[in-house]
Design an enzyme around this catalytic site. Structure first.
Site, PDB file in Angstrom:
ATOM      1  N   CYS A 116       0.819  -1.235   0.000  1.00 13.95           N
ATOM      2  CA  CYS A 116       0.000   0.000   0.000  1.00 13.95           C
ATOM      3  C   CYS A 116       0.845   1.274   0.000  1.00 13.95           C
ATOM      4  O   CYS A 116       0.336   2.352  -0.271  1.00 13.95           O
ATOM      5  CB  CYS A 116      -0.954   0.016   1.189  1.00 13.95           C
ATOM      6  SG  CYS A 116      -2.077  -1.378   1.195  1.00 13.95           S
ATOM      7  N   HIS A 257      -3.372   7.235   2.534  1.00  8.96           N
ATOM      8  CA  HIS A 257      -3.788   5.939   2.004  1.00  8.96           C
ATOM      9  C   HIS A 257      -5.169   5.621   2.566  1.00  8.96           C
ATOM     10  O   HIS A 257      -5.437   5.842   3.745  1.00  8.96           O
ATOM     11  CB  HIS A 257      -2.769   4.882   2.422  1.00  8.96           C
ATOM     12  CG  HIS A 257      -3.226   3.482   2.173  1.00  8.96           C
ATOM     13  ND1 HIS A 257      -3.745   3.092   0.952  1.00  8.96           N
ATOM     14  CD2 HIS A 257      -3.259   2.386   2.974  1.00  8.96           C
ATOM     15  CE1 HIS A 257      -4.064   1.811   1.030  1.00  8.96           C
ATOM     16  NE2 HIS A 257      -3.800   1.364   2.243  1.00  8.96           N
ATOM     17  N   ASN A 287     -10.197  -0.166  -0.188  1.00  4.55           N
ATOM     18  CA  ASN A 287      -8.734  -0.122  -0.139  1.00  4.55           C
ATOM     19  C   ASN A 287      -8.158  -0.747  -1.412  1.00  4.55           C
ATOM     20  O   ASN A 287      -8.186  -1.966  -1.572  1.00  4.55           O
ATOM     21  CB  ASN A 287      -8.257  -0.866   1.117  1.00  4.55           C
ATOM     22  CG  ASN A 287      -6.742  -0.834   1.273  1.00  4.55           C
ATOM     23  OD1 ASN A 287      -6.009  -0.449   0.358  1.00  4.55           O
ATOM     24  ND2 ASN A 287      -6.271  -1.250   2.432  1.00  4.55           N
TER      25      ASN A 287
END
Ligand code: UT7
Length: 330
Positions: A116, A257, A287
């Site tokens: 990520c 994020h 996500n």
């Protein structure tokens, strides 16, 4: 003079697959509820790639937009970086598939896996190569198809992860113009087991037994990851302020994020950044790992939330663990 070269983001783009997977759809697959997902994660729906699409196909759509907004052609590129942890194949790189589809014949191409945090790692690599004179026009893509690596019986992960792609074109600029001001990267490999896809690589090849156990899917200790994500993103952001002498008061927009709305809110609170200055789109896209930040960045640009001269902070945390920040003058 090489020392005076700085890097600027000259174009942005993003792509989300058409298929929408709502919380109601997930209620039918696994023991969960729309209410639980919204209150514990902030996610209402997410996107899922079509069977025919590979990660580079999502990246391609985002890249075409980013090139167009930069006023550049694929043949102008000399570097393509794809941040992904869900590549088309183990080899060659997703970046090579993308280079071929774009027809970017002059560009070197490679993938970068920091899960990520991949996009923030990618900005750092592109910025460093451009400032060193090793590359000029760089396409940086964050693209993922996480739904191919999900255990649809694991309610702790299948509600979170999704598919999408975002892209930026980066190019040299003179000092003092809009630029990448500072980047800070971190990793702690001791925590690798807390968030991982255990199999498919050399450590655990894909045998029938491995597949039977679902080791080809995302495994996560959500709670531990949550706490370290807040701590890591806040620490990386503070380093960015410290390195530049700037403060949260100078900030126009924080693009974190998008892993969980509660992680985003807790990080903003730690940094004393009001939520009015925080970009949030997790409700619509979930996500998408390395793609969340470039997707949110493109949306912020298109919606006029970022204007010339604005100070923009990017912050990420992901498997590894890896985390980092980038401070940009737009
Ligand atoms: O992108 C890289 C980094 N990734 C992240 O940052 C993700 C970080 N972690 C998280 O976002 C959260 O930890 C989760 C959303 C994964 C889980 O939320 P939580 O508030 O930490 O829940 P929990 O794991 O502490 O579980 C609380 C309860 C448990 O039930 P019991 O044991 O108390 O009966 C879980 O089984 O919630 C249950 N639960 C669910 N219930 C309904 C877990 N997932 C679900 C679900 N629906 N989908």
């Amino acid at each position: 003079m090489a020392g005076r070269i700085r890097t600027k983001i000259v174009g942005t783009g993003s792509y989300l697959p058409e298929k929408v997977l709502t919380n109601a759809d997930l209620e039918k697959k696994v023991d969960t509820s729309d209410k639980w997902i919204i209150t514990r994660t902030g996610i209402r729906e997410r996107r899922m790639a079509a069977r025919s699409q590979a990660t580079s196909d999502l990246g391609y759509e985002a890249a075409v937009q980013a090139l167009e907004s930069a006023g550049m052609k694929a043949r102008d590129l000399d570097l393509i970086l794809v941040a992904t942890c869900t590549p088309d194949a183990l080899m060659p790189s997703t970046a090579c598939y993308l280079q071929s589809r774009l027809g970017a014949r002059k560009a070197a191409a490679m993938d970068l896996n920091a899960a990520c945090t991949g996009f923030v790692y990618g900005i750092t690599v592109a910025d460093s190569m451009i400032r060193a004179g090793a590359a000029k026009n760089c396409l940086l893509v964050g693209a993922e198809i996480l739904t191919r690596f999900i255990n649809w019986n694991d309610r702790g992960t299948c509600i979170l992860f999704a598919d999408g792609a975002g892209a930026v074109v980066m190019a040299p600029t003179g000092l003092g113009r809009s630029e990448v001001l500072t980047t800070h990267l971190y990793a702690d490999g001791r925590q690798a087991g807390l968030l991982c896809i255990p199999a498919l690589g050399s450590r655990k090849p894909a045998t029938p037994a491995v597949l039977e156990k679902g080791l080809n899917t995302v495994h996560m200790k959500g709670n531990e990851t949550f706490k370290l994500a807040v701590k890591g993103m806040a620490q990386a952001a503070q380093q960015a302020f410290k390195a530049t002498g700037l403060s949260r008061d100078d900030l126009s927009l924080f693009i974190p994020h998008q892993a969980n709305i509660r992680i985003i809110e807790a990080t903003a609170k730690r940094l004393k950044i009001p939520m009015s200055k925080v970009m949030v789109n997790i409700d619509r896209y979930g996500n998408t790992s390395a793609a969340t930040i470039p997707i949110a960045l493109d949306e912020a640009v298109l919606r006029g939330r970022i204007k010339r001269g604005d100070l923009v902070l990017l912050g990420a945390f992901g498997a590894g663990f890896t985390w980092g920040s980038a401070l940009l003058r737009w």
